[in-house]
Motif scaffolding. Structure first.
Motif, PDB file in Angstrom:
ATOM      1  N   ARG A  25     -44.879 115.907  32.420  1.00 35.55           N
ATOM      2  CA  ARG A  25     -45.474 116.810  31.436  1.00 35.55           C
ATOM      3  C   ARG A  25     -45.053 116.502  29.999  1.00 35.55           C
ATOM      4  N   THR A  26     -43.906 115.891  29.824  1.00 33.54           N
ATOM      5  CA  THR A  26     -43.418 115.648  28.455  1.00 33.54           C
ATOM      6  C   THR A  26     -43.918 114.332  27.876  1.00 33.54           C
ATOM      7  N   THR A  27     -44.308 113.390  28.737  1.00 34.94           N
ATOM      8  CA  THR A  27     -44.800 112.096  28.247  1.00 34.94           C
ATOM      9  C   THR A  27     -46.252 111.841  28.623  1.00 34.94           C
ATOM     10  N   MET A  28     -46.768 112.584  29.627  1.00 31.41           N
ATOM     11  CA  MET A  28     -48.108 112.429  30.197  1.00 31.41           C
ATOM     12  C   MET A  28     -48.275 111.100  30.935  1.00 31.41           C
ATOM     13  N   GLN A  29     -47.174 110.437  31.243  1.00 29.87           N
ATOM     14  CA  GLN A  29     -47.225 109.169  31.964  1.00 29.87           C
ATOM     15  C   GLN A  29     -47.267 109.415  33.471  1.00 29.87           C
TER      16      GLN A  29
END
Length: 475
Positions: A295-299
């Motif tokens: 959720r914090t990088t969308m990776q």
């Protein structure tokens, strides 16, 4: 100029030109990447074309009709005369203007960025387009959005089924509509339709409204909305053709059957991931076939693949889609150097009357370590003046500190006051902090104070003196 080369290359390819995709492309390009934005139609965002804006246009018309109908409360005799053709003409005219604005921004993209085609993965860095071309990228962003789910139950009557993607195309208001789904889309449109003179009933197999985890607020909302239209929960449904309409039968605690002109099916919007070829990429998928992502990088795992917007089925609201697109685009441009991006406090609003807001990650399900403060709007001063005195708000806070962690609100004006609470939560404010802020009298925002005071009392925190003229009844 369109790029017709059989083999396309770029730094970042973005699949989908909705809100998330546009944000991803813009931020990838700002960070120095050569981009390709791939979309089948470039027909505008979900918000502008079939979501936020056309629904609010219909709701605005419904509010106008309701205000006229309620004028007798204030000693003003009136009755609305509703022109269904004119209502839908305005919805479509203004909707088309919003879509045109999005399309204008698409036309301003640099030459060669737009690629009109359907894409699917060959591997983690290669896409095949439906026109035979291939795209090789250093990183790829999935921003394919979502689509309306129509359960098999309604296969026999699909010609009489509406969704949020088709209802706004009607030339006039229908005579009757059965709404399947008591989520935000279903409830917003159902209330709008009934206020515009359409015979409307709501059905859902679930026990609560709008997927609210706070059962007390859900029950209060049910009581309010049921005064305007029938709402049948925990129902099993059967749909059959009936001349030029559809016959819907329901069973559960109650049972019945009636004919509707249309069924509006609002049973969710799954991610648009089918036939994308995700199985060729090596990324991990969850039980629903959605990529597992950070959720914090969308990776997605360690792959050069990122996901944003409704495609990840996480926080499916426009503001979050834009924020996720920004993070995904920036990290795709810098891959393999990936950095976390700040996320906002979750905020979701439903535009029924009263409006509903859910703020934060903490809910009554997380009983340990939280206290709850609630306030009814039945005796709230400004709401009584406006003859809108109904609703319930509940705030959640840390038991030790009184720091606000979340809220569920169903009351007049909370589409506005919810922003204040979300900002306060994001800043780490306590109930005492908020009570020490200005509250003007008489306003709907004063209705927040009893819930905040209850939290202060529960955590033995100081309650600042009221900054008003001493009139506190129903505040």
């Amino acid at each position: 100029m369109p790029n017709t080369s059989p083999e396309l290359t770029c730094d970042v390819a973005i699949i989908g030109a909705g809100t998330a995709g546009l944000a991803a492309e813009r931020n990838a390009r700002r960070n120095g990447a050569r981009t390709l934005l791939i979309d089948e139609t470039f027909s505008g965002t979900t918000c502008a074309s079939v979501g936020c804006m056309p629904s609010k246009l219909l709701i605005a018309a419904a509010h106008a009709a309701h205000a006229v109908r309620q004028a007798s409360v204030f000693g003003i005799a009136a009755e609305p005369k509703i022109d269904g053709d004119a209502v839908m003409a305005r919805v479509q005219r203004e909707r088309d203007a919003f879509v045109a604005g999005v399309c204008d921004s698409l036309d301003k993209l640099p030459d060669g960025v737009k690629v009109q085609a359907r894409a699917h993965f060959i591997d983690a860095t290669t896409l095949r387009l439906d026109d035979g071309r291939t795209v090789t990228a250093k990183a790829i962003v999935i921003a394919t959005g979502s689509y309306p789910n129509i359960p098999d139950t309604f296969d026999a009557v699909r010609d009489r089924v509406l969704t949020n993607e088709t209802i706004f195309e009607l030339p006039t208001l229908p005579g009757s509509v059965g709404v399947i789904g008591a989520g935000p889309i279903g409830l917003e449109l159902a209330q709008a339709l009934v206020r515009l003179g359409v015979e409307t009933m709501v059905f859902d197999q679930s026990p609560g409204l709008a997927a609210l985890k706070d059962e007390k607020v859900s029950a209060a909302l049910h009581t309010i909305l049921a005064k305007e239209l029938p709402i049948h929960l925990e129902m099993k449904l059967k749909a059959e053709p009936d001349s030029d309409g559809v016959r819907l039968s329901w069973s559960g605690e109650q049972s019945g059957s009636r004919r509707f002109d249309y069924l509006l099916v609002a049973t969710g919007r799954p991610p648009r991931l089918k036939d994308l070829g995700l199985e060729t990429t090596g990324i991990t998928l969850d039980d629903h076939g959605t990529p597992v992502f950070d959720r914090t990088t969308m990776q997605c795992g360690d792959a050069p693949i990122f996901i944003a917007g409704d495609a990840d089925h996480d926080r499916t609201v426009l503001g979050e889609a834009s924020a996720e697109g920004m993070i995904a685009g920036r990290n795709a441009a810098s891959f393999p150097d990936v950095t976390p991006g700040p996320r906002m406090v979750p905020l979701a609003i439903m535009f029924t009357d009263p409006s509903v807001a859910v703020i934060g990650d903490i809910t009554p399900d997380d009983q340990d370590g939280i206290v709850i403060g609630e306030a009814s709007y039945e005796d709230q001063g400004r709401a009584k003046v406006m003859a809108r005195n109904a609703g319930l708000i509940r705030f959640y806070a840390e038991a030790g500190t009184g720091r606000l962690t979340g809220a569920t609100m169903a009351a007049p004006g909370v589409e506005h006051s919810a922003h204040l609470i979300a900002w306060a939560i994001q800043q780490g404010r306590t109930a005492t902090d908020l009570l020490d802020m200005p509250f003007y009298h008489p306003t709907l925002e004063e209705g927040l104070k009893p819930a905040l005071r209850a939290i202060c009392k529960a955590v033995s925190a100081p309650v600042p003196a009221d900054r008003d003229d001493g009139f506190t009844a129903g505040a």
